[in-house]
Structures are given as C-alpha cells and as structure tokens.
Design a protein around this motif. Structure first.
Motif, mmCIF file in Angstrom:
data_model
loop_
_atom_site.group_PDB
_atom_site.id
_atom_site.type_symbol
_atom_site.label_atom_id
_atom_site.label_comp_id
_atom_site.label_asym_id
_atom_site.label_seq_id
_atom_site.Cartn_x
_atom_site.Cartn_y
_atom_site.Cartn_z
ATOM 1 N N LEU A 144 7.839 70.752 63.187
ATOM 2 C CA LEU A 144 7.516 72.168 62.995
ATOM 3 C C LEU A 144 6.112 72.288 62.414
ATOM 4 C CD1 LEU A 144 8.479 75.141 63.097
ATOM 5 C CD2 LEU A 144 9.245 74.860 60.741
ATOM 6 N N ASP A 145 5.321 73.137 63.018
ATOM 7 C CA ASP A 145 3.958 73.414 62.550
ATOM 8 C C ASP A 145 4.045 74.418 61.399
ATOM 9 O OD1 ASP A 145 1.233 73.852 62.358
ATOM 10 O OD2 ASP A 145 0.943 74.141 64.514
ATOM 11 N N VAL A 146 3.492 74.055 60.241
ATOM 12 C CA VAL A 146 3.506 74.956 59.083
ATOM 13 C C VAL A 146 2.074 75.168 58.589
ATOM 14 C CG1 VAL A 146 5.867 74.434 58.338
ATOM 15 C CG2 VAL A 146 3.969 73.007 57.524
ATOM 16 N N VAL A 147 1.843 76.340 58.002
ATOM 17 C CA VAL A 147 0.490 76.756 57.630
ATOM 18 C C VAL A 147 0.426 76.957 56.123
ATOM 19 C CG1 VAL A 147 -1.348 78.443 58.040
ATOM 20 C CG2 VAL A 147 0.307 77.923 59.859
ATOM 21 N N TYR A 148 -0.276 76.047 55.436
ATOM 22 C CA TYR A 148 -0.400 76.105 53.987
ATOM 23 C C TYR A 148 -1.855 76.287 53.543
ATOM 24 C CZ TYR A 148 4.415 74.319 54.045
ATOM 25 O OH TYR A 148 5.768 74.145 54.262
ATOM 26 N N PHE B 51 2.549 90.629 43.866
ATOM 27 C CA PHE B 51 3.433 89.862 42.990
ATOM 28 C C PHE B 51 2.676 88.988 41.999
ATOM 29 C CE2 PHE B 51 6.133 91.000 46.516
ATOM 30 C CZ PHE B 51 7.365 91.229 45.925
ATOM 31 N N GLY B 52 1.587 88.378 42.439
ATOM 32 C CA GLY B 52 0.880 87.468 41.539
ATOM 33 C C GLY B 52 -0.366 86.909 42.178
ATOM 34 N N PRO B 53 -1.127 86.105 41.452
ATOM 35 C CA PRO B 53 -2.387 85.539 41.951
ATOM 36 C C PRO B 53 -2.158 84.356 42.894
ATOM 37 C CG PRO B 53 -2.030 84.860 39.688
ATOM 38 C CD PRO B 53 -0.925 85.819 40.012
ATOM 39 N N TYR B 54 -1.655 84.671 44.087
ATOM 40 C CA TYR B 54 -1.437 83.638 45.097
ATOM 41 C C TYR B 54 -2.760 83.135 45.698
ATOM 42 C CZ TYR B 54 3.663 84.143 45.374
ATOM 43 O OH TYR B 54 5.016 84.133 45.106
ATOM 44 N N PHE B 55 -3.821 83.926 45.529
ATOM 45 C CA PHE B 55 -5.105 83.592 46.148
ATOM 46 C C PHE B 55 -6.175 83.414 45.074
ATOM 47 C CE2 PHE B 55 -2.563 86.081 49.079
ATOM 48 C CZ PHE B 55 -2.585 85.296 50.223
ATOM 49 N N THR B 56 -7.256 82.750 45.462
ATOM 50 C CA THR B 56 -8.357 82.519 44.538
ATOM 51 C C THR B 56 -9.680 82.822 45.218
ATOM 52 O OG1 THR B 56 -9.502 80.853 43.212
ATOM 53 C CG2 THR B 56 -8.409 80.071 45.193
ATOM 54 N N ASP B 57 -10.646 83.297 44.434
ATOM 55 C CA ASP B 57 -11.988 83.546 44.954
ATOM 56 C C ASP B 57 -12.883 82.315 44.836
ATOM 57 O OD1 ASP B 57 -11.427 86.187 45.587
ATOM 58 O OD2 ASP B 57 -11.872 86.880 43.556
ATOM 59 N N LYS B 58 -12.346 81.214 44.299
ATOM 60 C CA LYS B 58 -13.148 80.003 44.130
ATOM 61 C C LYS B 58 -13.591 79.423 45.473
ATOM 62 C CE LYS B 58 -11.711 76.785 41.323
ATOM 63 N NZ LYS B 58 -10.809 75.851 40.596
ATOM 64 N N ALA C 118 -8.814 81.910 50.123
ATOM 65 C CA ALA C 118 -8.060 80.661 50.005
ATOM 66 C C ALA C 118 -6.843 80.838 49.108
ATOM 67 C CB ALA C 118 -8.963 79.570 49.440
ATOM 68 N N LEU C 119 -5.809 80.068 49.399
ATOM 69 C CA LEU C 119 -4.629 80.046 48.541
ATOM 70 C C LEU C 119 -4.965 79.317 47.241
ATOM 71 C CD1 LEU C 119 -2.069 79.449 51.351
ATOM 72 C CD2 LEU C 119 -1.911 81.310 49.686
ATOM 73 N N ASN C 120 -4.298 79.740 46.183
ATOM 74 C CA ASN C 120 -4.603 79.266 44.829
ATOM 75 C C ASN C 120 -3.806 78.003 44.495
ATOM 76 O OD1 ASN C 120 -5.133 78.978 42.109
ATOM 77 N ND2 ASN C 120 -3.801 80.667 41.486
ATOM 78 N N PHE C 121 -4.382 76.857 44.814
ATOM 79 C CA PHE C 121 -3.710 75.594 44.514
ATOM 80 C C PHE C 121 -4.237 74.909 43.262
ATOM 81 C CE2 PHE C 121 -2.791 75.763 49.180
ATOM 82 C CZ PHE C 121 -1.411 75.816 49.073
#
Length: 616
Positions: A197-201, A214-221, A229-232
C-alpha cells in the motif's frame, strides 16, 4: 523509542467506543454522536494535549464529529471511515467483525517480490476494491507476486491519484471503504499475492484538511513541493509522529497489508536525533514480534541515499528497500531520446551497464540536472533492496499527455525494455497495462469542490511542464473525461499483437522465478558490458549455476558479437528466449539449439536473446 498513544475511535463489543483526539490548545473537547437524538459526550483532558472518553452509545456505523471549545465541529483526524466524504462526519468502524480467511498466509521474502503498481479507480471500469477481485487471477497468471495500490486514504470527491488524501486512516469511500479494502487484501492472499500500500507521510492534501483546527500538525521550518511540511521535529512533534506511526501500524494490523511504499521520503524533514523513518521501522519490527508476521517498508526517494536502507547499526534507518529513479531515467532517456527536465545527463550506454551493476548512476558524481555532486555508493547493499521499473504512475502521469512507453517507442523496443527490467538483479515493478502495451494514457485527475483550488491545480500543472520540451495542451485535471481516458481497456483480449506482448512478459517472469541465478540474484555477481560499438549489452548473472546470459541489441541494425567467457563458466549456452521470435510478435529468427563458449552471435535489430549455461 517513544511509547505510542491510541487515537481515533476504537470499538470493542463488550465496552463500546473509546474516542481519543489530540487537541493541545483546546479548553474543552466533546464528541457529538449523530444519532436520531444527538448525544454530546465530554472528553477528559490527559497529558500532552490528548482528550479521551468512552461511550457505550457509539456502535459500528455511528456518525460522529469532535466539537472544539463549543464552537468548531470537525471530523476525526484519525477517522477510519468517511462515508459521505471529507467534509462530513466520521463513522465508527468495528475492525473485529471482518471474517479473515488468510491465517495461513505468510508474506513473501523481499527477493520474491515482482510488483504490479495499479490505481484502484482506473484499474477496472467500476473503480472499486471489490471489482478488482475478479481480475486477480489474471495478475497471478501473468506472474506478478505482489500488487502495489496507489494511496487510498480519503481524498475529496471520487477521482484522484490519492496523494491529496486528508484522512490518512480512512479507506476511500468511493472505492468501497474499509470493508472493500479488507475483502481485496483477503482475496489477494488467497491468490498468493502480497499487497503493498502506498502511503503519504510527507504532506497532506488541501481540501478537507482540518488538522490545523486540532493542533500544530505542520511547521513553517520547511517547505515541500506540495505545501507546508508536516511537523516531525518542531514543538509538539511527538503527537504528530505518533499520528503517523499509528497510521502505518493500522494498515499492517487491521488490513493485513504486507508492505508499505513510503511516498517521497525526501520531503519528510526531520532533524531529530532519531529520524522519523528509523523510529517507524522500529515500531514495525515491534509489531512483527507481537503478531509473528513479516512486514516490508519500501521508500520512494530521489536522493540516491543508501542511509535509508542501511542497517541501524551502520547509521542507517533500516528500511527494507527503495526505488531507483536512476534505473528508470537511464532506460527512458536512452530509448526515447528525451533529454529535458530531470532526464538531463541521462541516456548514455555506459550508464546502462553501471545501473545494472550498481543500481545508481549518480553515486557520488556531479549531476548536470541538480548542479551538484549527488548520491551515495551501493557497494554494501543487496540487489533486493532496490525496486526498478521502466514505467510508473509518476513517470507516465506527470507527462503533459500521460503517454505510456507504448506511444513513445516501437513494439520491438518495448520487448527490449521489458527484459532490461525483469532480467535486472533488482526487484521489478510493472505499471498496470504495460504488460500488453496499453494505449490509453494515464493522466493526472482530481475532483475538488473548491473553484479556486481547481484553478490553482490547473495552473500548477502547466508550470510543472515548463522544464520539458513537450508540445500540446495539458488535459484538464478536473474533467471527468480525463479520468475516464485513463482507465485500462484490456485490449489484449482482442488484439493479437498485444496478447503476444503479454505472453512475452509472462515468459520473462517465468524465467525470473524459475532460473536459480535470476530468482535470487547478487548484484556483485552480475557482469554488464557494452560491446565496442555501444550497440549490444552483455548481461551475465553468475550468482549460481546454471548461469544466465542475456544479449540486448539496442540498435536499429543487426549486430554480430562474440560471447564473453564469465569467470568459471563451463559448458555451452542454451537459448531460453528470443524476443524476435514470431511467438512474441517478432519478425522471426533462426535460433540454434546451443551455442559454444565464445561463439559469434548475430542479433536482429532491437532484440533480446536469453541463454542458460549447459553444465552437462
């Protein structure tokens, strides 16, 4: 390794449904059950911004939304089903109810994966999970061992490649939802087919994306080619990482998926001491131990960086395999003559020999396209760690007119290219329809509901093609006609030449599986040499006896070459396959019963001759 936190709606028959959502900035969170008489259930705040509650009134099929601070009502970010689309309530799913019949199924080892990439919406006229089931015997008979499904996470509308998904846990409603996907996977295992299965992270789609509420799922970094970009690795990143770890584990655990293809991991930006991908692999290994099952993680990356697949004790992330774009680009540029965009610098015959032995062309070399030194050495990596192809959804669908190779090169060349992929030491992947030369294009299509977004997509596609010397007008991604034109015709059932091409693919795949040195190749024991005219590729697999020797005439004229003498090879060579044979729709050829060591061989134009060592 971080301890994981359960999220979403989890139903158990004897307790009811536990709802958990991450909303660190909210002062109050409730779940609204959309019953005939609505029921509002307050959630309790727990550590790190999680909220949770148990409701005995929420049963399978119950629609629900979360209410933030008494005002904002949204579907569940970790919804397992969006029966009415991305803007409507989520639905509770009972993952205990499905009657699986695949208890005896064991995942294939990676070196046995022969992958068939497909898009659910265009693979059949109906475009659903269940409609694919009746086509599985065709794929089994063809000789593939695994299907790779383009992303099925819920996207807006009913037409999309899947990379605009906004509910990563929810199987697309228009494809058949959770029940349909489980039926498909169960049927694949019954046929002996693994499921990738192709998944997109690396990003989320724009329409229906309510995560910021809901919350800071993303980041401006960082910035990705597709937006924020997603906030990892920024503030609150633990919960975002948990969200995607849980997603991967759900597909493997609840849907019995065998392998995940991780989309564009070069756009997963993470400067943490432990990269997201390494920790993901650790969590998957833990699940393997819990379930007694093997899983595979395959990365798509354009970085030529073996850190992805190197063992963790060597500083790698420990993933199982990655795609090799270089392999595709060399073949495509060599046979089509295209030299624009990212094909700049590709198309040389010496690159073909290198990619056959090394998987990458750019392994620390200067790239004309990138204007920098690029890539890393594959010297310590196994052949099975690389997935190769001559066509895939990106390389076909991201052309302006979505042309497949069947529209770009002639019939005999298609057979040469097929053999280069399937007889390579790497794990071959076919793109749906290539095995018979499908003539319908595979175009880019969407079905957004936002007019401004639709226009932005149209504009973005035009700009994307500016680096290529393609002529014509790009089809409208929003048009239903664009989608319909991308569906498979399966015309091989009525067209003799296409059926012969499909039979040729079947024979190549049989050879791949039944010839010892091809079934488990070692790239360190692959000899790839071009003749002095740069017209014929000699490819010798000498992993184990009997050795396999393939000759590829890449030119438009007949070529006479002398067979090489691979180290320790003894005996004569027996022809196994000749692409010019009439059986495969070729012009016909005189094929000797045996060839002596160092014999001269004449090859028709654009042809492949496959030989096996005769040891007795």
């Amino acid at each position: 390794m971080a301890i994981l936190r359960e999220i979403g709606a989890h139903f158990t028959p004897d307790k009811g449904t536990v709802f958990t959502v991450w909303a660190p900035k909210a002062e109050k969170v409730e779940v609204l059950l959309h019953k005939p008489e609505p029921i509002q259930v307050p959630l309790q705040r727990e550590a790190m911004g999680y909220w949770t509650a148990l409701s005995e009134f929420a049963t399978p099929g119950t629609r629900y939304t979360f209410v933030l601070d008494g005002e904002t009502q949204r579907p569940d970010p970790a919804s397992h089903f969006q029966p009415d689309g991305v803007h409507e309530p989520s639905a509770v799913v009972d993952h205990h109810a499905f009657a699986w019949t695949d208890k005896k199924w064991k995942n294939l080892p990676l070196h046995e994966y022969i992958i068939y990439e497909l898009h659910v919406g265009t693979f059949t006229p109906e475009g659903t999970f269940e409609s694919m089931i009746e086509r599985l015997p065709e794929l089994k008979e063809l000789g593939v061992t695994a299907i790779e499904i383009m992303p099925v996470a819920q996207f807006p509308g009913s037409r999309n490649w899947g990379y605009d998904g906004v509910f990563p846990f929810a199987a697309q409603n228009s494809y058949g939802g959770p029940e349909g996907l489980k039926k498909l996977v169960n049927a694949c295992h019954a046929q002996g087919l693994a499921v990738v299965l192709d998944v997109v992270y690396n990003h989320m789609g724009p329409e229906g994306n309510y995560l910021n509420d809901f919350g800071p799922y993303f980041t401006d970094k960082y910035k990705t080619p597709w937006g924020t970009a997603l906030n990892f690795d920024d503030n609150h990143a633990d919960a975002v990482r948990n969200f995607f770890f849980q997603n991967a584990l759900m597909w493997l655990r609840e849907y019995h998926i065998d392998a995940l293809r991780l989309d564009a991991v070069h756009a997963i930006y993470d400067m943490s001491a432990k990269h997201f991908l390494q920790e993901l692999q650790e969590h998957v290994q833990e699940l393997e131990e819990q379930l007694g099952r093997d899983f595979i993680l395959i990365a798509e990356s354009d970085l030529n960086d073996v850190r992805l697949i190197n063992p963790m004790d060597r500083g790698g992330y420990g993933l199982d395999a990655q795609w090799s774009d270089d392999f595709h680009h060399v073949i495509h540029a060599l046979f089509t003559g295209e030299q624009s965009g990212y094909y700049v610098g590709f198309g040389k015959t010496d690159q073909l020999t290198k990619v056959m032995e090394k998987a990458f062309v750019y392994d620390g070399l200067y790239s004309e396209h990138r204007h920098r030194t690029f890539g890393s050495s594959t010297a310590h990596n196994q052949a099975a760690q690389f997935v190769v192809c001559s066509q895939n959804h990106d390389q076909v669908g991201n052309r302006m007119l979505g042309e497949r190779l069947s529209e770009l090169v002639d019939y005999e060349t298609l057979k040469v290219i097929a053999a280069l992929v399937i007889l390579s030491p790497y794990q071959p992947m076919l793109f749906m329809g290539e095995e018979y030369g499908e003539r319908n294009p595979f175009l880019y299509f969407v079905s957004h509901g936002d007019k401004d977004l639709i226009e932005a997509v149209r504009k973005g596609r035009r700009e994307e093609f500016s680096a290529f010397a393609w002529q014509g007008e790009a089809p409208d991604p929003q048009s239903e006609e664009t989608f319909e034109r991308s569906k498979l015709t399966r015309s091989y059932t009525s067209e003799s030449q296409q059926n012969k091409l499909r039979e040729y693919y079947k024979r190549l795949l049989q050879l791949r599986k039944s010839t010892a040195c091809l079934a488990k190749p070692d790239k360190d024991k692959v000899l790839a040499r071009m003749d002095e005219n740069g017209a014929v590729l000699h490819l010798v697999h000498h992993t184990r006896e009997p050795y396999c020797y393939s000759l590829f005439n890449l030119s438009d004229t007949a070529q006479t070459v002398r067979l090489l003498r691979p180290d320790e090879a003894a005996g004569n060579w027996k022809p196994l396959l000749h692409s010019a044979a009439a059986d495969w729709g070729g012009p016909g050829t005189d094929q000797p019963e045996a060839l002596e060591q160092s014999a001269d061989v004449t090859l028709p134009p654009k042809s492949v001759l496959v030989l096996a060592q005769q040891t007795h």
